[in-house]
Design a protein around this motif. Structure first.
Motif, mmCIF file in Angstrom:
data_model
loop_
_atom_site.group_PDB
_atom_site.id
_atom_site.type_symbol
_atom_site.label_atom_id
_atom_site.label_comp_id
_atom_site.label_asym_id
_atom_site.label_seq_id
_atom_site.Cartn_x
_atom_site.Cartn_y
_atom_site.Cartn_z
ATOM 1 N N LEU A 20 0.848 -1.200 0.000
ATOM 2 C CA LEU A 20 0.000 0.000 0.000
ATOM 3 C C LEU A 20 0.874 1.237 0.000
ATOM 4 O O LEU A 20 1.868 1.311 0.728
ATOM 5 N N THR A 22 0.570 5.846 -0.617
ATOM 6 C CA THR A 22 -0.273 7.015 -0.821
ATOM 7 C C THR A 22 0.373 7.916 -1.869
ATOM 8 O O THR A 22 1.600 8.069 -1.895
ATOM 9 N N ILE A 27 -4.960 6.428 -2.587
ATOM 10 C CA ILE A 27 -4.338 5.257 -1.979
ATOM 11 C C ILE A 27 -4.226 4.200 -3.069
ATOM 12 O O ILE A 27 -5.222 3.893 -3.734
ATOM 13 N N SER A 283 -0.597 9.411 5.245
ATOM 14 C CA SER A 283 -1.255 10.350 4.343
ATOM 15 C C SER A 283 -0.252 11.439 3.978
ATOM 16 O O SER A 283 0.785 11.610 4.622
ATOM 17 N N TYR A 290 -2.536 4.567 7.024
ATOM 18 C CA TYR A 290 -3.300 3.513 6.367
ATOM 19 C C TYR A 290 -2.535 2.205 6.531
ATOM 20 O O TYR A 290 -1.301 2.197 6.534
ATOM 21 N N LYS A 301 -8.016 3.059 7.705
ATOM 22 C CA LYS A 301 -7.501 4.416 7.866
ATOM 23 C C LYS A 301 -7.591 4.753 9.346
ATOM 24 O O LYS A 301 -8.634 4.544 9.955
#
Length: 306
Positions: A20, A22, A27, A283, A290, A301
């Motif tokens: 993952l 950002t 995302i 973020s 996240y 989140k």
């Protein structure tokens, strides 16, 4: 004292999330699925809003094991031995090109810098790739088992790697040679983080549940802390800001770094992930975090400690 993090929103992707990142207010999640009967791996590259609303999902013919962002491009590590380079167009991922590193192996982690990307492979090799030419510059059989992780120093001339053989190694990028190896973990080395503004301070995480602080000059361990789970990823925020530790079945930890070789302090935990926490990110303004876990297909989140 560490406190449980406040969850703001949850999402359940169709496939297990493996990594993952950002990108501004988006995302991006890479997913991984193994067909137990055919042994074929596939996945997807999913784009979400900052509030975890799905914006697009692009199926991929191979599974994604790592996702990185550098200089306006998304890089993904694929289960078929390649690195793919993408760009976002109207919240959708568009494939620009694919670079084959080694056919038939898994690319486990990647680390892009200007014009190049380092990759660790399931063969135990560490590779250095010229992304402009689309060619492998050098490849080193550094580890006897899976090479799980890598990271550059600030000059991008030294590349560190860790493997399932519990070896932590440093390569000279210009010569493509291993300069030294050490074993300070009791199990595989799965994460590496070079502390900003203190390049001699290196954090390593392993399957032994330990985060260890190493002096990169003397190659001596300066201390360690048990985080209660295999330390799969370490994700820094702004300089001297908190660092996320993805601790697999142990959940997630938020760490407050201290000066020099002093051990960090755990200031936040997230234990409601019911599976292996493999990915996390901050973020863009560092006001939220996240994280994703694998078998329960959960993305969350949350608010970091103030």
């Amino acid at each position: 004292m560490a406190r449980e993090l406040q969850v703001e929103k949850k999402s359940l992707p169709d496939l297990p999330p493996c990594a993952l990142i950002t990108i501004e207010d988006k995302i991006v999640i890479g997913t991984y699925r193994l067909n137990e009967e055919t042994k074929v791996r596939d996945g997807s590259l999913d784009v979400y809003s900052a509030d975890l609303d799905l914006l697009s999902s692009l199926p991929t013919e191979s599974a994604i094991l790592d996702v990185r962002y550098h200089d306006g491009k998304i890089y993904t590590a694929q289960s078929t031995g390649s690195i793919q380079i993408w760009r976002l167009v109207d919240s959708k991922a568009v494939l620009e090109r694919s670079i084959l590193v080694e056919d038939g192996v898994l690319v486990l982690q990647i680390m892009p810098v200007a014009g190049f990307v380092a990759a660790t492979l399931s063969t135990g090799e560490v590779a250095y790739i010229d992304t402009e030419k689309g060619e492998v510059v050098w490849k080193s059989p550094t580890h006897s088992l899976e090479a799980w992780t890598c990271d550059f120093d600030e000059s991008h001339t030294q590349l560190y790697s860790g493997g399932d053989d519990a070896v932590f190694a440093m390569h000279d990028v210009r010569m493509g040679q291993v300069m030294w190896k050490m074993r300070h973990h009791d199990a595989g080395v799965t994460s590496i983080s070079i502390i900003p503004d203190a390049p001699e301070v290196i954090w390593t995480g392993g399957y032994d549940d330990k985060l260890r602080v190493v002096d990169g000059r003397s190659r001596r361990e300066q201390g360690n802390i048990d985080l209660g789970g295999g330390v799969w990823r370490l994700i820094p925020s702004q300089p001297n800001g908190p660092i996320i530790a993805c601790c697999m079945y142990g959940g997630l930890r938020v760490l407050e770094p201290k000066a020099g070789f002093e051990l960090p302090v755990v200031i936040g935990t997230l234990t409601n992930h019911e599976s292996m926490v493999y990915g996390a990110a901050w973020s863009n303004d560092f006001k939220y975090g996240y994280s994703c876990s694998f078998y329960d297909r959960l993305v969350q989140k949350w608010t970091p400690p103030s």
